[in-house]
Design a protein around this motif. Structure first.
Motif, mmCIF file in Angstrom:
data_model
loop_
_atom_site.group_PDB
_atom_site.id
_atom_site.type_symbol
_atom_site.label_atom_id
_atom_site.label_comp_id
_atom_site.label_asym_id
_atom_site.label_seq_id
_atom_site.Cartn_x
_atom_site.Cartn_y
_atom_site.Cartn_z
ATOM 1 N N THR A 9 0.849 -1.181 -0.137
ATOM 2 C CA THR A 9 0.036 -0.156 -0.147
ATOM 3 C C THR A 9 0.905 1.256 -0.125
ATOM 4 N N VAL A 11 0.549 5.807 -0.584
ATOM 5 C CA VAL A 11 -0.213 7.196 -0.947
ATOM 6 C C VAL A 11 0.758 7.898 -2.227
ATOM 7 N N HIS A 20 -3.770 9.759 -3.665
ATOM 8 C CA HIS A 20 -4.506 8.510 -3.917
ATOM 9 C C HIS A 20 -3.835 7.492 -2.895
ATOM 10 N N ASP A 21 -4.483 7.034 -1.858
ATOM 11 C CA ASP A 21 -4.232 5.951 -1.048
ATOM 12 C C ASP A 21 -4.606 4.656 -1.810
ATOM 13 N N ILE A 22 -3.602 3.803 -2.238
ATOM 14 C CA ILE A 22 -3.810 2.692 -2.725
ATOM 15 C C ILE A 22 -3.195 1.524 -2.239
ATOM 16 N N GLY A 62 -9.409 2.540 -9.637
ATOM 17 C CA GLY A 62 -8.091 2.767 -9.446
ATOM 18 C C GLY A 62 -7.393 2.641 -10.883
ATOM 19 N N ARG A 83 -7.855 2.140 -5.279
ATOM 20 C CA ARG A 83 -7.978 3.187 -4.168
ATOM 21 C C ARG A 83 -8.461 2.575 -2.932
ATOM 22 N N ARG A 84 -7.963 2.764 -1.962
ATOM 23 C CA ARG A 84 -8.271 2.144 -0.679
ATOM 24 C C ARG A 84 -9.855 2.436 -0.274
ATOM 25 N N ASP A 85 -10.179 3.704 -0.567
ATOM 26 C CA ASP A 85 -11.712 4.186 -0.337
ATOM 27 C C ASP A 85 -12.789 3.561 -1.355
#
Length: 96
Positions: A9, A11, A20-22, A62, A83-85
């Motif tokens: 993971t 950012v 983008h937190d992936i 993503g 994307r985590r969200d």
């Protein structure tokens, strides 16, 4: 599977300044691709990115990263940066 120094993971900042937190993973289901592979501004050297969206609702999930050179990156043919969200568990796993 470690795609960068931070692990699976991280950012990342795009060229417009958006964070983008992936999470990077091998396989996904329920995803459509938009457009073709693009090498400009790739977060992973040697890989081109393609926008990935939900095949049901069209929301941006993503990117798929596809190897385009033998340069310094990991030697996978492709992987996903989601994307985590935007991640969700299937309905049957949410209730456990």
């Amino acid at each position: 599977f470690k795609m960068n120094r931070e692990g699976a993971t991280g950012v990342f900042v795009n060229n417009h300044g958006a964070l983008h937190d992936i999470v990077t993973i091998h396989e996904v289901q329920g995803v459509d691709l938009q457009g073709g592979p693009e090498t400009a501004h790739s977060w992973f050297p040697g890989y081109a990115w393609t926008i990935a969206v939900c095949d049901h609702c069209g929301n941006h999930l993503g990117w798929r990263f596809t190897r385009c050179s033998q340069g310094g990156g990991p030697q996978l043919e492709c992987f996903w940066g989601l994307r985590r969200d935007a991640l969700a568990l299937p309905n049957d796993e949410k209730n456990e």
